[in-house]
Design a protein around this motif. Structure first.
Motif, mmCIF file in Angstrom:
data_model
loop_
_atom_site.group_PDB
_atom_site.id
_atom_site.type_symbol
_atom_site.label_atom_id
_atom_site.label_comp_id
_atom_site.label_asym_id
_atom_site.label_seq_id
_atom_site.Cartn_x
_atom_site.Cartn_y
_atom_site.Cartn_z
ATOM 1 N N PHE A 68 16.243 67.962 45.611
ATOM 2 C CA PHE A 68 14.652 68.057 45.031
ATOM 3 C C PHE A 68 13.159 68.892 45.707
ATOM 4 C CE2 PHE A 68 16.267 64.268 42.807
ATOM 5 C CZ PHE A 68 16.367 63.892 41.587
ATOM 6 N N ASN A 80 12.828 70.151 37.178
ATOM 7 C CA ASN A 80 13.775 68.619 36.188
ATOM 8 C C ASN A 80 13.801 70.320 34.300
ATOM 9 O OD1 ASN A 80 14.008 67.419 37.676
ATOM 10 N ND2 ASN A 80 13.121 65.554 36.821
ATOM 11 N N GLN A 85 19.752 71.367 38.965
ATOM 12 C CA GLN A 85 19.737 70.413 40.371
ATOM 13 C C GLN A 85 20.762 71.410 41.224
ATOM 14 O OE1 GLN A 85 20.140 66.202 39.125
ATOM 15 N NE2 GLN A 85 17.690 65.871 39.580
#
Length: 402
Positions: A68, A80, A85
């Motif tokens: 993250f 996001n 990711q």
């Protein structure tokens, strides 16, 4: 394999040019964001941990093994929305894991919408991750039990794509088949809030499994999709257990008897899951598996839930689903409290002290190390350790997957 994994240095999306082909963010430093804590062992215990890590198959049935942003508060929403990711390959290579159930963006899947969970967003997220996996040789896309053993033998990690809640299928049963075709092998009935299948654990009233929900359970049984009831209402979970012809998973839960929280499960539900051959994974997301004895969330409160559930349902039905990630997990929960449906589910917040991170079980790497260290330190036999770190999951998957 546990120790000598065959990681060769691949970084997520390195086949593209950062800043040109996609937007770059400063990411967390893998498993080094917070100070590592290892349960202290004797020399003999250390040697046994090393042997078992190499010999036994270790499976986590619920994780988010991705990096993250370093600054969660500043960057996470834009991060996001990019829908890209990055899998934490290097940090995973330092873990004891042979197989990880990857729950993708789940409740933070707000790529094209404000509320998330849209079919297009789920496919975007899934396709992006699978594209990255196709460009590397350390992670094996896991679609059958034999893939787990292949990863163990070759010093790699098998990754199982998971969708944590079934809202994206809407009223289309065939979307279960489509997800299976894309490699998804575990699907949650709900993600805290109710959907077409049944009631989520956040709701004040639980109407149980709907007529469509029963059809969905039947379809998942037929195609070989494992079912998860971790974020599902009590009555709906009981209905799923009764209606499913196959064992189900409660992949990341804890014992409500130890802490009065909607996020944890009552004894009768845990027993019902086990009686049908199901497997219960212990949850470690911040401020979930605390207890009256351990109100500060850590590896020790976490393993207290393991011990309780193991004694309640038997060692053949317990496993580990820590639900961890690489980055500031507490910060992520604060940022996405509404989407993650955590507000009002953790019990009386006045009765526990919020932690900055969950000591000893903050990320998949640290979690895998300390779970095994705890089991060795507390004198579990090799056979029982083999069951809880992987064998129980494999037994259930052999009944479910086709």
């Amino acid at each position: 394999m546990g120790i000598k994994k065959q990681y060769k240095g691949y970084k997520a999306y390195e086949y593209l040019e950062g800043g040109v082909d996609y937007r770059e963010f400063e990411l967390a430093d893998g498993d080094k964001v917070f100070p590592e804590y290892l349960i202290p062992l004797t020399k003999e215990q250390e040697e046994r941990v090393g042997r078992l890590a190499g010999e036994k198959v270790f499976i986590s049935i619920h994780e988010h093994p991705v990096l993250f942003p370093k600054n969660i508060k500043k960057d996470v929403f834009e991060f996001n929305r990019e829908g890209r990711q990055p899998c934490a390959y290097e940090a995973l290579s330092r873990s004891y894991l042979d197989c990880v159930f990857d729950n993708l963006m789940d409740g933070t899947c707000t790529i094209h919408s404000k509320s998330g969970w849209k079919w297009s967003e789920v496919l975007h997220d899934l396709g992006m991750r699978l594209c990255d996996l196709a460009h590397q040789d350390f992670i094996i896309k896991c679609e059958k039990v034999e893939d787990i053993y292949t990863a163990h033998k070759e010093g790699k990690i098998a990754l199982v794509p998971v969708i944590e809640g079934a809202a994206p299928i809407e009223n289309e049963l065939d979307r279960i088949d489509i997800l299976y075709g894309f490699g998804v092998r575990l699907l949650g009935i709900t993600y805290s809030e109710s959907n077409q299948l049944g009631s989520g654990l956040k709701e004040d009233k639980d109407g149980g499994l709907t007529a469509f929900g029963r059809k969905a359970v039947e379809r998942m049984n037929k195609v070989g999709m494992a079912i998860d009831c971790s974020h599902v209402g009590i009555e709906t979970t009981k209905d799923v257990i009764r209606h499913s012809k196959k064992p189900i998973f409660m992949s990341h839960v804890g014992a409500k008897s130890l802490w009065n929280s909607k996020r944890l499960s009552p004894d009768d539900v845990l027993k019902a899951c086990a009686q049908k051959g199901g497997v219960i994974g212990i949850e470690a997301a911040p401020h979930t598996t605390i207890t009256r004895n351990n109100t500060e969330h850590s590896i020790y409160s976490y393993m207290e839930h393991f011990e309780y559930i193991k004694d309640l349902v038997g060692i053949d039905h317990v496993a580990f689903g820590p639900d961890t990630l690489y980055g500031d997990h507490v910060g992520l929960h604060h940022a996405f409290a509404e989407h993650l449906s955590t507000e009002g589910t953790q019990g009386d917040t006045k009765e526990f002290e919020e932690v900055e991170y969950v000591k000893g079980i903050e990320n998949p790497t640290e979690a895998s190390k300390n779970i095994l260290r705890y089991l060795v330190k507390n004198g579990y036999s090799d056979d029982d350790i083999e069951k809880v770190i992987g064998g129980n999951v494999i037994r259930a998957l052999r009944e479910i997957w086709v």
